[in-house]
Design an enzyme around this catalytic site. Structure first.
Site, mmCIF file in Angstrom:
data_model
loop_
_atom_site.group_PDB
_atom_site.id
_atom_site.type_symbol
_atom_site.label_atom_id
_atom_site.label_comp_id
_atom_site.label_asym_id
_atom_site.label_seq_id
_atom_site.Cartn_x
_atom_site.Cartn_y
_atom_site.Cartn_z
ATOM 1 N N ARG A 1 -22.859 5.019 -49.361
ATOM 2 C CA ARG A 1 -22.730 5.416 -48.073
ATOM 3 C C ARG A 1 -23.804 4.795 -46.934
ATOM 4 N NH1 ARG A 1 -21.829 11.798 -45.548
ATOM 5 N NH2 ARG A 1 -24.080 11.601 -46.008
ATOM 6 N N TYR B 1 8.390 24.656 -34.115
ATOM 7 C CA TYR B 1 8.712 23.401 -34.122
ATOM 8 C C TYR B 1 9.341 22.749 -35.450
ATOM 9 C CZ TYR B 1 6.254 22.251 -29.804
ATOM 10 O OH TYR B 1 5.672 22.179 -28.501
ATOM 11 N N MET C 1 -0.073 23.435 -30.672
ATOM 12 C CA MET C 1 -1.294 23.011 -30.310
ATOM 13 C C MET C 1 -1.943 24.219 -29.766
ATOM 14 S SD MET C 1 -2.116 20.827 -26.742
ATOM 15 C CE MET C 1 -1.443 19.384 -27.507
ATOM 16 N N LYS D 1 -26.785 18.710 -36.920
ATOM 17 C CA LYS D 1 -25.909 17.635 -36.437
ATOM 18 C C LYS D 1 -24.740 18.048 -36.186
ATOM 19 C CE LYS D 1 -24.146 16.471 -41.443
ATOM 20 N NZ LYS D 1 -24.578 15.690 -42.491
HETATM 21 C C1 LIG Z 1 -24.928 16.551 -43.497
HETATM 22 C C2 LIG Z 1 -25.932 16.397 -44.447
HETATM 23 C C3 LIG Z 1 -26.654 17.099 -45.175
HETATM 24 C C4 LIG Z 1 -26.292 18.430 -45.039
HETATM 25 O O1 LIG Z 1 -25.342 18.834 -45.954
HETATM 26 P P1 LIG Z 1 -24.766 20.391 -46.257
HETATM 27 O O2 LIG Z 1 -24.019 19.975 -47.397
HETATM 28 O O3 LIG Z 1 -24.059 20.738 -44.924
HETATM 29 O O4 LIG Z 1 -25.883 21.360 -46.687
HETATM 30 C C5 LIG Z 1 -28.112 16.827 -45.734
HETATM 31 N N1 LIG Z 1 -28.362 15.266 -45.804
HETATM 32 C C6 LIG Z 1 -27.645 14.430 -45.359
HETATM 33 C C7 LIG Z 1 -27.979 13.131 -45.366
HETATM 34 C C8 LIG Z 1 -26.257 14.634 -44.558
HETATM 35 O O5 LIG Z 1 -25.570 14.014 -43.834
#
Ligand SMILES: *Cc1c(COP(=O)(O)O)cnc(C)c1O
Length: 380
Positions: free
Chosen positions: A148, A271, A319, A44
Site C-alpha cells: 500500500r 422502498y 436516507m 486520522k
Molecule cells: C490507520 C492506521 C493505524 C491504526 O490502525 P488501527 O487498526 O485502527 O489500530 C496504524 N498505522 C497505520 C499506517 C494506519 O494507516
C-alpha cells in the site's frame, strides 16, 4: 409560550462519546507495553469520525505525546486541539501521507512530521533540509508486504547504500504496517515481522521502530518495538476478530421514534416494497438512516433496542429513517421514545456485522446530523 406541534422534542438523534472510556482504553493499551515503548494514538479522519477537537486533548491528558493523522492538513486540526491543553511536554504529530499537498513551510511551522513513503519522498525531504541548512524530522515507512504505502524492498536496499541521504534527516522512527493483524493466527503476521526485522537490519543505522496498530499490540511483545500506533481500539472497536472485546465501548447512538403504525398482513414496508408482512405488525419509524451511518447494506439484518428489547429492522434503510418491528415490545412504545442503535447492548462491531462491514466504516460514516455530546469528567 411556544406551542408544541407534536410529542417529539429535540434532539431527534444523539451521538454520545464517552471521553473517560477513550482515556481508559488508552491506558489499558499502554499497560500492555514494556517501559520505553511509546503508545501513540492514531487520530486520522477526525478521530475515526468521533471528533478530534474533544478527543485529542483527552488523550494528551492520558499522557499521549504522539499523534498520527493521514493528511498533513488534519495535523493542523490536531495542533489546534492541543492548544486547549497545557502543552507542558511537546506533542509530536505525524502524517501518514507525508507532506501530501501541503507547503513545506506550513508543515514545518506547524511541526507536522511527514511519514516518507518512498525513496523519492526521502530525496525531496533531504533536499529541503539541505536548502534550509537544518536537520528535518521524518518517519520512514518501509513496506513489508501490504503493498500500500512505504518503501518497497528494492528501495530499502537503495537507501541502505545511500546513508548520506539521511545526514540531514532526523529519523524519528522506521515504521511498517500489518495487513492481517486482527487475525492472530494469520501466517502473514509472522512473515511481515520477519521482513521488518530483516529490512531494518539491512538499513544498518540505529533507529527507533514502530510496527503495531491496535491489533498488532495483541499479537505479543515482539510486535511492539519502540512505538505502537493504535487507532480503532481507542474508540472501542474490537482489535481481535472472533474474540471477546477487551476494550470499553465509547459510543452511544440513539434516535427517536417518529411514528408508530399497525400494519396488516400482506402490506409492504419501505422502498421497493421489498419487505412483505407475513402477519400484522406494529412498526416504529426511527429518525436515523443511511445519511447518519446506518449503511443500506444493514437491511433486514439490522437490529435496534427499544425499551431494552431487541427489535429487528424491516424493509430498506432510507436516507433519514429505519423501520423496526416493535410488535413484541412488552413495555409498549410511544412516539418520541429512544431506539438504541449503538450502546451497551449493541456494540459498534455488532452493527458492522449486520451491515457486512467493519466497525471502522460505521464510525467514520456516522455523519454530521446527530447532536453530539461528550461525556466524562472532562467534557464541557
Ligand atoms: C490507520 C492506521 C493505524 C491504526 O490502525 P488501527 O487498526 O485502527 O489500530 C496504524 N498505522 C497505520 C499506517 C494506519 O494507516
Amino acid at each position: 409560550m411556544s406551542i408544541p406541534l407534536s410529542n417529539l422534542v429535540e434532539p431527534l438523534s444523539i451521538l454520545e462519546i464517552n471521553l473517560d472510556r477513550i482515556h481508559r482504553n488508552y491506558l489499558a493499551l499502554q499497560k500492555r507495553l514494556a517501559r520505553g515503548c511509546d503508545c501513540a494514538a492514531v487520530v486520522k479522519a477526525d478521530c475515526y469520525g468521533l471528533g478530534a477537537a474533544a478527543i485529542v486533548p483527552e488523550l494528551y491528558k492520558a499522557n499521549c505525546r504522539h499523534f498520527y493523522v493521514a493528511h498533513a492538513s488534519e495535523g493542523f486540526a490536531v495542533r489546534a486541539a492541543l492548544k486547549g491543553v497545557e502543552e507542558t511536554q511537546p506533542a509530536h504529530i505525524y502524517a501518514f501521507h507525508g507532506s501530501g499537498g501541503v507547503a513545506a513551510e506550513e508543515l514545518l511551522e506547524q511541526g507536522i512530521i511527514p511519514v516518507l513513503n518512498s525513496y523519492g519522498d526521502i530525496e525531496q525531504w533531504a533536499a529541503l533540509a539541505a536548502q534550509k541548512n537544518q536537520k528535518l524530522s521524518a518517519v520512514i515507512h518501509i513496506d513489508t508486504g501490504m503493498n500500500r504505502l512505504g518503501l518497497p524492498a528494492a528501495e530499502v536496499d537503495k537507501l541502505a547504500e545511500n546513508h548520506d541521504l539521511l545526514k540531514r534527516i532526523d529519523v524519528r522512527y522506521v515504521m511498517s504496517h500489518l495487513a492481517c493483524g486482527d487475525e492472530a493466527q494469520h501466517p502473514k503476521n509472522q512473515e511481515q515481522l520477519t521482513f521488518f526485522n530483516r529490512r531494518v537490519a539491512r538499513l544498518g543505522f540505529p533507529c527507533r521502530l514502530s510496527f503495531a496498530n491496535s491489533s498488532g499490540i495483541f499479537l505479543g511483545s515482539n510486535y511492539h518495538f519502540d512505538q505502537v500506533r493504535p487507532g480503532c481500539a481507542l474508540y472501542g472497536i474490537n482489535p481481535q476478530s472472533g474474540q471477546k472485546n477487551p476494550m470499553d465501548g465509547v459510543v452511544t447512538l440513539k434516535a427517536r421514534i417518529l411514528q408508530i403504525k399497525e400494519a396488516p398482513a400482506e402490506e409492504t414496508v419501505g422502498y421497493a416494497a421489498s419487505y412483505r408482512l407475513s402477519s400484522a405488525m406494529k412498526l416504529a419509524t426511527i429518525s436515523a438512516g443511511y445519511a447518519d451511518g446506518i449503511l443500506r447494506s444493514t437491511g433486514e439484518n439490522g437490529m435496534v433496542l427499544i425499551a431494552g428489547q431487541k427489535c429487528p429492522l424491516v424493509g430498506r434503510v432510507s436516507m433519514d429513517t429505519i423501520i423496526a418491528d416493535v410488535t413484541q415490545v412488552k413495555a409498549g412504545v410511544a412516539v418520541g421514545d429512544w431506539a438504541e442503535i449503538i450502546g451497551p447492548h449493541q456494540l459498534v462491531d455488532d452493527l458492522a456485522a449486520q451491515a457486512k462491514t467493519i466497525g471502522y466504516e460505521i464510525l467514520t460514516s456516522l455523519g454530521k446530523r446527530y447532536t453530539r455530546t461528550y461525556t466524562g469528567q472532562d467534557a464541557q
